[in-house]
Scaffold this motif. Structure first.
Motif, PDB file in Angstrom:
ATOM      1  N   ALA A 209      21.522  35.342  39.044  1.00  0.00           N
ATOM      2  CA  ALA A 209      21.767  34.782  37.711  1.00  0.00           C
ATOM      3  C   ALA A 209      22.125  33.298  37.768  1.00  0.00           C
ATOM      4  CB  ALA A 209      22.895  35.559  37.028  1.00  0.00           C
ATOM      5  N   GLY A 210      22.149  32.724  38.987  1.00  0.00           N
ATOM      6  CA  GLY A 210      22.477  31.314  39.124  1.00  0.00           C
ATOM      7  C   GLY A 210      23.952  31.011  38.996  1.00  0.00           C
ATOM      8  N   ARG A 211      24.796  32.026  39.218  1.00  0.00           N
ATOM      9  CA  ARG A 211      26.244  31.847  39.104  1.00  0.00           C
ATOM     10  C   ARG A 211      26.880  31.882  40.481  1.00  0.00           C
ATOM     11  NH1 ARG A 211      27.543  36.706  35.220  1.00  0.00           N
ATOM     12  NH2 ARG A 211      29.686  36.188  35.837  1.00  0.00           N
ATOM     13  N   LYS A 212      27.803  30.962  40.720  1.00  0.00           N
ATOM     14  CA  LYS A 212      28.498  30.918  41.985  1.00  0.00           C
ATOM     15  C   LYS A 212      29.602  31.987  42.006  1.00  0.00           C
ATOM     16  CE  LYS A 212      31.017  27.840  45.103  1.00  0.00           C
ATOM     17  NZ  LYS A 212      31.545  26.460  45.314  1.00  0.00           N
ATOM     18  N   PRO A 213      29.579  32.881  42.985  1.00  0.00           N
ATOM     19  CA  PRO A 213      30.604  33.929  43.045  1.00  0.00           C
ATOM     20  C   PRO A 213      32.000  33.338  43.219  1.00  0.00           C
ATOM     21  CG  PRO A 213      28.774  34.421  44.519  1.00  0.00           C
ATOM     22  CD  PRO A 213      28.587  33.000  44.067  1.00  0.00           C
ATOM     23  N   GLU A 214      32.947  33.866  42.489  1.00  0.00           N
ATOM     24  CA  GLU A 214      34.332  33.459  42.656  1.00  0.00           C
ATOM     25  C   GLU A 214      34.930  34.235  43.827  1.00  0.00           C
ATOM     26  OE1 GLU A 214      36.481  34.007  39.065  1.00  0.00           O
ATOM     27  OE2 GLU A 214      34.990  32.988  37.818  1.00  0.00           O
ATOM     28  N   ARG A 215      35.395  33.505  44.812  1.00  0.00           N
ATOM     29  CA  ARG A 215      35.882  34.157  46.023  1.00  0.00           C
ATOM     30  C   ARG A 215      36.967  35.198  45.713  1.00  0.00           C
ATOM     31  NH1 ARG A 215      35.925  33.358  51.484  1.00  0.00           N
ATOM     32  NH2 ARG A 215      37.769  34.092  52.601  1.00  0.00           N
ATOM     33  N   GLY A 216      37.867  34.842  44.834  1.00  0.00           N
ATOM     34  CA  GLY A 216      38.945  35.765  44.502  1.00  0.00           C
ATOM     35  C   GLY A 216      38.429  37.037  43.862  1.00  0.00           C
ATOM     36  N   ALA A 217      37.424  36.906  42.971  1.00  0.00           N
ATOM     37  CA  ALA A 217      36.866  38.068  42.285  1.00  0.00           C
ATOM     38  C   ALA A 217      36.148  38.987  43.264  1.00  0.00           C
ATOM     39  CB  ALA A 217      35.912  37.613  41.181  1.00  0.00           C
ATOM     40  N   VAL A 218      35.418  38.385  44.204  1.00  0.00           N
ATOM     41  CA  VAL A 218      34.705  39.187  45.204  1.00  0.00           C
ATOM     42  C   VAL A 218      35.691  39.927  46.101  1.00  0.00           C
ATOM     43  CG1 VAL A 218      33.120  39.101  47.169  1.00  0.00           C
ATOM     44  CG2 VAL A 218      32.695  37.668  45.151  1.00  0.00           C
ATOM     45  N   GLU A 219      36.719  39.232  46.536  1.00  0.00           N
ATOM     46  CA  GLU A 219      37.722  39.876  47.390  1.00  0.00           C
ATOM     47  C   GLU A 219      38.426  41.004  46.642  1.00  0.00           C
ATOM     48  OE1 GLU A 219      37.993  39.397  50.524  1.00  0.00           O
ATOM     49  OE2 GLU A 219      36.535  37.751  50.512  1.00  0.00           O
TER      50      GLU A 219
ATOM     51  N   LEU B 144      36.104  44.089  46.556  1.00  0.00           N
ATOM     52  CA  LEU B 144      36.004  44.689  47.884  1.00  0.00           C
ATOM     53  C   LEU B 144      37.292  45.437  48.231  1.00  0.00           C
ATOM     54  CD1 LEU B 144      34.178  41.909  49.945  1.00  0.00           C
ATOM     55  CD2 LEU B 144      33.245  44.093  49.148  1.00  0.00           C
ATOM     56  N   GLU B 145      38.405  44.859  47.831  1.00  0.00           N
ATOM     57  CA  GLU B 145      39.686  45.532  48.059  1.00  0.00           C
ATOM     58  C   GLU B 145      39.761  46.815  47.230  1.00  0.00           C
ATOM     59  OE1 GLU B 145      43.236  46.148  49.854  1.00  0.00           O
ATOM     60  OE2 GLU B 145      42.031  44.335  50.195  1.00  0.00           O
ATOM     61  N   ARG B 146      39.281  46.760  45.989  1.00  0.00           N
ATOM     62  CA  ARG B 146      39.342  47.923  45.107  1.00  0.00           C
ATOM     63  C   ARG B 146      38.536  49.095  45.663  1.00  0.00           C
ATOM     64  NH1 ARG B 146      40.733  49.249  40.046  1.00  0.00           N
ATOM     65  NH2 ARG B 146      41.407  47.131  39.572  1.00  0.00           N
ATOM     66  N   VAL B 147      37.381  48.797  46.266  1.00  0.00           N
ATOM     67  CA  VAL B 147      36.539  49.884  46.783  1.00  0.00           C
ATOM     68  C   VAL B 147      36.846  50.206  48.246  1.00  0.00           C
ATOM     69  CG1 VAL B 147      34.706  49.307  45.155  1.00  0.00           C
ATOM     70  CG2 VAL B 147      34.615  48.380  47.489  1.00  0.00           C
ATOM     71  N   GLY B 148      37.847  49.539  48.814  1.00  0.00           N
ATOM     72  CA  GLY B 148      38.266  49.861  50.173  1.00  0.00           C
ATOM     73  C   GLY B 148      37.377  49.320  51.270  1.00  0.00           C
ATOM     74  N   LEU B 149      36.714  48.188  51.015  1.00  0.00           N
ATOM     75  CA  LEU B 149      35.790  47.645  52.008  1.00  0.00           C
ATOM     76  C   LEU B 149      36.118  46.197  52.384  1.00  0.00           C
ATOM     77  CD1 LEU B 149      32.376  49.020  50.703  1.00  0.00           C
ATOM     78  CD2 LEU B 149      33.658  49.806  52.700  1.00  0.00           C
TER      79      LEU B 149
END
Length: 276
Positions: A129-139, A142-147
């Motif tokens: 979509a041309g959007r830069k991932p927010e590092r905090g949101a990605v982390e 990943l934390e929520r799903v245990g990975l």
């Protein structure tokens, strides 16, 4: 509401805070004269922050309902509204953008790219979509799903349950209005299926997301707040506070007492279109 009353309800009742509304949705394949009716005038509302399972016999229209609700297919007639926006009024480009930004998908086959790491698979919709991932949101996802400790692994290095958790994280990262699951536990063993269903339940309870899941499994359906039953392309009723036993009993009755459609036939499509 009693089970008898639920069974008699062709249009399950929802509250005023609907995130998704299907109104008189009809989907016909093959033309109007000799076409096969997959959905036959379905009206359904989904409340924000709810978990709904969709069930029915083979050919009842479950996957077609999901496809139309998610903007993957356009209904032959009727309307689908997401947060009040009519999906039928959108161009293909606008509809693709809406799916990227406001809808999440989880499939039976995971649909992960084998050459990409966990974090790259999760952020793929944002990058497309041309959007830069927010590092905090990605982390966070990943934390929520245990990975969080598997972010650099590739799909082949993960179990089936972990791969499905990656798919759920990918669905969550855009903060969608609705997450659609098409048999999300169909390829998993009992233990991994239980973990994934518990995670979807947590996504609803703690993150306030709306989840719609097509399933054939009464145990999986019992994780939902409500089960909506289809038969021959029509809503046969709904069941609140489901248990595996009550869901199984419903399915047995539906197989023995099908709801007739307009032309006596029903079908669905099993082919999921390209999302991005």
């Amino acid at each position: 509401m009693t089970e008898v009353a639920e069974r008699a309800s062709g249009n399950p009742v929802t509250g005023p805070d609907e995130v998704l509304r299907l109104e008189a949705v009809r989907r016909v394949y093959g033309g109007s004269k000799r076409g096969v009716v997959a959905l036959d005038g379905v009206s359904l509302g989904l409340e924000r922050g709810s978990f709904t399972a969709v069930m029915g016999p083979s050919g009842s229209g479950k996957s077609t309902l999901l496809h139309c609700a998610a903007g993957l297919e356009r209904p032959t007639s009727g309307t689908v509204r997401l947060d009040g926006e009519d999906l039928g009024s959108l161009s293909e480009r606008a509809l693709t953008r809406l799916r990227r930004d406001r809808i999440g998908f989880v499939f039976q086959a995971f649909n992960l790219l084998p050459a990409l790491t966990v974090v790259d698979n999760v952020t793929l919709p944002l990058r497309l979509a041309g959007r830069k991932p927010e590092r905090g949101a990605v982390e966070d996802v990943l934390e929520r799903v245990g990975l969080a400790d598997r972010r650099g692994h590739r799909p082949a290095e993960l179990s089936g349950g972990q791969q499905q958790r990656v798919a759920i994280a990918r669905a969550l990262v855009t903060r969608p209005a609705v997450i659609f699951g098409d048999e999300p536990t169909g390829a998993l063993d009992t233990g991994n299926a239980r973990d994934v269903l518990g995670l979807l339940r947590e996504v609803v309870a703690e993150a306030g997301r709306t989840v719609v899941m097509v399933t054939h499994d009464p145990v999986a359906a019992a994780y939902a707040d409500r089960v909506v039953f289809l038969s021959d392309g029509r809503i046969a009723g709904s069941l609140n506070r489901p248990t595996p036993e009550r869901v199984a009993a419903w399915m047995t009755r539906l197989r023995n007492e099908p709801v007739p459609s307009a032309n006596g036939t029903a079908a669905n499509t099993e082919t999921m279109r390209e999302l991005w």
